[in-house]
Design a protein around this motif. Structure first.
Motif, PDB file in Angstrom:
ATOM      1  N   UNK A 103      45.044  35.153  54.827  1.00 34.33           N
ATOM      2  CA  UNK A 103      43.683  34.919  55.304  1.00 34.33           C
ATOM      3  C   UNK A 103      42.739  34.628  54.155  1.00 34.33           C
ATOM      4  N   UNK A 104      42.007  33.530  54.283  1.00 35.09           N
ATOM      5  CA  UNK A 104      40.920  33.188  53.381  1.00 35.09           C
ATOM      6  C   UNK A 104      39.629  33.541  54.111  1.00 35.09           C
ATOM      7  N   UNK A 105      39.054  34.687  53.787  1.00 33.19           N
ATOM      8  CA  UNK A 105      37.796  35.109  54.407  1.00 33.19           C
ATOM      9  C   UNK A 105      36.644  34.573  53.562  1.00 33.19           C
ATOM     10  N   UNK A 106      35.746  33.805  54.198  1.00 34.10           N
ATOM     11  CA  UNK A 106      34.618  33.191  53.507  1.00 34.10           C
ATOM     12  C   UNK A 106      33.328  33.694  54.147  1.00 34.10           C
ATOM     13  N   UNK A 107      32.410  34.203  53.307  1.00 35.90           N
ATOM     14  CA  UNK A 107      31.141  34.720  53.846  1.00 35.90           C
ATOM     15  C   UNK A 107      30.078  33.622  53.917  1.00 35.90           C
ATOM     16  N   UNK A 108      28.888  33.982  54.377  1.00 38.68           N
ATOM     17  CA  UNK A 108      27.787  33.017  54.543  1.00 38.68           C
ATOM     18  C   UNK A 108      27.292  32.434  53.221  1.00 38.68           C
ATOM     19  N   UNK A 109      27.555  33.125  52.109  1.00 39.44           N
ATOM     20  CA  UNK A 109      27.140  32.632  50.793  1.00 39.44           C
ATOM     21  C   UNK A 109      28.253  31.850  50.085  1.00 39.44           C
ATOM     22  N   UNK A 110      29.315  31.504  50.840  1.00 40.52           N
ATOM     23  CA  UNK A 110      30.448  30.744  50.302  1.00 40.52           C
ATOM     24  C   UNK A 110      31.176  31.498  49.195  1.00 40.52           C
ATOM     25  N   UNK A 111      31.443  32.786  49.458  1.00 37.48           N
ATOM     26  CA  UNK A 111      32.276  33.621  48.606  1.00 37.48           C
ATOM     27  C   UNK A 111      33.571  33.919  49.362  1.00 37.48           C
ATOM     28  N   UNK A 112      34.672  34.030  48.631  1.00 35.47           N
ATOM     29  CA  UNK A 112      35.984  34.296  49.206  1.00 35.47           C
ATOM     30  C   UNK A 112      36.404  35.720  48.847  1.00 35.47           C
ATOM     31  N   UNK A 113      36.892  36.457  49.826  1.00 27.55           N
ATOM     32  CA  UNK A 113      37.359  37.828  49.589  1.00 27.55           C
ATOM     33  C   UNK A 113      38.744  37.790  48.949  1.00 27.55           C
ATOM     34  N   UNK A 114      38.837  38.328  47.727  1.00 26.29           N
ATOM     35  CA  UNK A 114      40.090  38.318  46.970  1.00 26.29           C
ATOM     36  C   UNK A 114      40.483  39.740  46.591  1.00 26.29           C
ATOM     37  N   UNK A 115      41.781  39.906  46.367  1.00 25.39           N
ATOM     38  CA  UNK A 115      42.356  41.191  45.988  1.00 25.39           C
ATOM     39  C   UNK A 115      42.935  41.066  44.572  1.00 25.39           C
ATOM     40  N   UNK A 116      42.530  41.959  43.670  1.00 24.75           N
ATOM     41  CA  UNK A 116      43.091  42.010  42.318  1.00 24.75           C
ATOM     42  C   UNK A 116      44.286  42.938  42.374  1.00 24.75           C
ATOM     43  N   UNK A 117      45.456  42.423  41.997  1.00 24.01           N
ATOM     44  CA  UNK A 117      46.640  43.265  42.109  1.00 24.01           C
ATOM     45  C   UNK A 117      47.714  42.924  41.094  1.00 24.01           C
ATOM     46  N   UNK A 118      48.592  43.881  40.922  1.00 23.34           N
ATOM     47  CA  UNK A 118      49.746  43.737  40.028  1.00 23.34           C
ATOM     48  C   UNK A 118      50.976  43.446  40.876  1.00 23.34           C
ATOM     49  N   UNK A 119      51.737  42.432  40.465  1.00 27.72           N
ATOM     50  CA  UNK A 119      53.026  42.139  41.089  1.00 27.72           C
ATOM     51  C   UNK A 119      54.101  42.564  40.102  1.00 27.72           C
ATOM     52  N   UNK A 120      54.792  43.667  40.441  1.00 27.84           N
ATOM     53  CA  UNK A 120      55.750  44.237  39.496  1.00 27.84           C
ATOM     54  C   UNK A 120      56.970  43.346  39.294  1.00 27.84           C
ATOM     55  N   UNK A 121      57.330  42.535  40.290  1.00 31.37           N
ATOM     56  CA  UNK A 121      58.516  41.678  40.158  1.00 31.37           C
ATOM     57  C   UNK A 121      58.337  40.695  39.004  1.00 31.37           C
ATOM     58  N   UNK A 122      57.136  40.127  38.875  1.00 34.50           N
ATOM     59  CA  UNK A 122      56.853  39.181  37.798  1.00 34.50           C
ATOM     60  C   UNK A 122      56.034  39.811  36.680  1.00 34.50           C
ATOM     61  N   UNK A 123      55.647  41.083  36.839  1.00 33.43           N
ATOM     62  CA  UNK A 123      54.817  41.827  35.894  1.00 33.43           C
ATOM     63  C   UNK A 123      53.551  41.045  35.546  1.00 33.43           C
ATOM     64  N   UNK A 124      52.834  40.617  36.591  1.00 36.27           N
ATOM     65  CA  UNK A 124      51.600  39.863  36.411  1.00 36.27           C
ATOM     66  C   UNK A 124      50.463  40.479  37.221  1.00 36.27           C
ATOM     67  N   UNK A 125      49.253  40.359  36.692  1.00 37.00           N
ATOM     68  CA  UNK A 125      48.019  40.708  37.385  1.00 37.00           C
ATOM     69  C   UNK A 125      47.331  39.411  37.756  1.00 37.00           C
TER      70      UNK A 125
END
Length: 163
Positions: free
Chosen positions: A47-69
């Motif tokens: 889901x790409x959630x977009x607000x009235x100010x044209x901002x997208x809700x994103x999640x900052x996360x670590x993927x341990x399989x690739x060891x990337x943030x």
């Protein structure tokens, strides 16, 4: 239509609730018959959630399989009997605490179609409301509404990982 591969049989090599590894007895277009390994995965709904100010809700996360943030869009696996749109809405709510009011499909993809059968569905929610804290506590380190205009540069810098 052109020439296509023919599947003569399939057998399980490994099964988990997440991944099913299969060996397929296939005949290639040139007549060669061979054993071919395929990974069967659940479909993914994003889901790409977009607000009235044209901002997208994103999640900052670590993927341990690739060891990337990186920043990611909220997503979820499509359950048996569930529509991709319902799975995308559920993934948004569980991972962020935001419930979409409207959903429309943006993108359909079959990444790595030569080795897996997973389908990816990306939806856009133009209206979402906060209903509480995320119920899935292991999904992200933090949430942020990021300006839509910043997204292309963030992708170019690999700060956002695309499905």
């Amino acid at each position: 239509m052109g020439k296509q591969w023919t599947v003569h049989g399939e057998r399980a090599l490994h099964d988990t609730p997440w991944v099913r590894l299969r060996s397929l007895d296939v005949e290639q277009p040139d007549g060669t018959r061979t054993d071919y390994h395929v990974v069967r995965l659940r479909d993914i709904a994003v889901t790409t959630a977009v607000d009235d100010q044209q901002h997208v809700l994103m999640m900052w996360r670590h993927r341990f399989v690739t060891d990337t943030w990186a920043w990611e869009l909220p997503m979820g696996l499509v359950a048996d009997g569930e529509s991709p749109a319902d799975a995308a809405a559920r993934g948004l709510e569980e991972g962020t605490g935001w419930r979409p009011e409207t959903m429309r499909e943006l993108i359909y993809a079959q990444p790595a179609a030569g080795i897996t059968d997973s389908q990816h569905f990306v939806f856009r929610a133009d209206k979402a409301r906060r209903i509480g804290e995320p119920t899935e506590r292991n999904e992200s380190d933090r949430l942020e509404w990021i300006p839509l205009a910043d997204i292309p540069a963030m992708i170019a810098r690999r700060e956002i990982i695309i499905i």
